[in-house]
Design a protein around this motif. Structure first.
Motif, PDB file in Angstrom:
ATOM      1  N   TYR A   1       0.843  -1.200   0.000  1.00 15.83           N
ATOM      2  CA  TYR A   1       0.000   0.000   0.000  1.00 15.83           C
ATOM      3  C   TYR A   1       0.875   1.244   0.000  1.00 15.83           C
ATOM      4  N   SER A   2       1.700   1.372  -1.019  1.00 19.43           N
ATOM      5  CA  SER A   2       2.599   2.522  -1.063  1.00 19.43           C
ATOM      6  C   SER A   2       2.367   3.322  -2.335  1.00 19.43           C
ATOM      7  N   LYS A   3       2.626   4.605  -2.212  1.00 18.42           N
ATOM      8  CA  LYS A   3       2.545   5.480  -3.363  1.00 18.42           C
ATOM      9  C   LYS A   3       3.932   5.558  -3.972  1.00 18.42           C
TER      10      LYS A   3
ATOM     11  N   THR B   1       7.238   9.902  -7.557  1.00 18.45           N
ATOM     12  CA  THR B   1       6.667  10.791  -8.570  1.00 18.45           C
ATOM     13  C   THR B   1       7.597  11.974  -8.811  1.00 18.45           C
TER      14      THR B   1
ATOM     15  N   GLY C   1       3.716   9.737 -12.169  1.00 17.06           N
ATOM     16  CA  GLY C   1       4.477   8.591 -11.676  1.00 17.06           C
ATOM     17  C   GLY C   1       4.977   7.740 -12.823  1.00 17.06           C
TER      18      GLY C   1
ATOM     19  N   ALA D   1       9.074   7.394  -3.022  1.00 16.45           N
ATOM     20  CA  ALA D   1       7.983   6.457  -2.724  1.00 16.45           C
ATOM     21  C   ALA D   1       7.777   6.383  -1.220  1.00 16.45           C
TER      22      ALA D   1
ATOM     23  N   MET E   1       1.225   4.644   1.935  1.00 11.74           N
ATOM     24  CA  MET E   1       0.033   5.464   2.055  1.00 11.74           C
ATOM     25  C   MET E   1      -0.488   5.361   3.481  1.00 11.74           C
TER      26      MET E   1
END
Length: 202
Positions: free
Chosen positions: A64-66, A69, A120, A161, A164
């Motif tokens: 569950y990671s963003k 970017t 991203g 990164a 979230m």
């Protein structure tokens, strides 16, 4: 609705209710309705607790990671020569990157000084992405050739990164965990029902 009502009246007149086909359709409809109601009874009481969501989040935090970017601006032209001329003009201080984008870029973003906003990995064509993600903040790189032409790229910011936050994906977690529990309950109930009602009875 009026058409359905009128055709139903015609069906009554033709005594279609007395046919074998009508009886089969009614039997099938009854079976389907009973199955739907029974599934609702079996699955309707299943819930997901806050503790279950939190435990799943902690166990799968990396998933569950963003992703990383970047924010960038670009100038798009149709030749490498033109791209190099613009780059030389920017490096000489004759024009800012943003002024050059407004004047020369064929991309609609040119009117915003070439601003593409934040993106991203996987959102841009490969050549553009590789150049943007490897650049330093404030650096102008290029010419970069893509299927669209030749680009100058200016990186304006970079975000690493990071996982979230739990609250940001709480509803997503709830939905996926609820679906998993319902599928497990469904499979378990099917196994029980196959023992109670062997297939050869149908």
């Amino acid at each position: 609705l009026i058409s359905v009502h009128l055709f139903a009246k015609k069906g009554e007149e033709l005594k279609l209710e007395e046919t074998e086909e009508f009886a089969k359709i009614i039997a099938n409809a009854k079976r389907d309705i009973l199955a739907q109601m029974a599934m609702r009874e079996v699955l309707g009481g299943i819930t997901v607790t806050e503790e279950e969501m939190q435990a799943n989040y902690e166990a799968n935090k990396q998933a569950y990671s963003k992703g990383e970017t970047v924010s960038a601006k670009h100038i798009l032209v149709d030749s490498e020569e033109k791209c190099n001329e613009i780059l030389a003009s920017i490096n000489a201080g004759e024009k800012t990157f943003e002024e050059a984008a407004k004047e020369f870029s064929s991309c609609p973003s040119g009117q915003r000084g070439g601003d593409l906003g934040e993106f991203g990995k996987g959102q841009m064509v490969k050549e553009f992405e590789e150049a943007a993600f490897s650049a330093e903040i404030g650096q102008v790189v290029g010419p970069v050739k893509t299927q669209f032409g030749f680009h100058l790229i200016k990186l304006t910011s970079k975000k690493e990164a990071k996982p979230m936050e739990f609250d940001a994906i709480k509803e997503q977690l709830k939905g996926s965990l609820l679906q998993e529990k319902q599928q497990e309950a469904y499979k378990s109930k099917i196994n029980q029902l196959q023992i109670l009602f062997p297939v050869d009875r149908f």
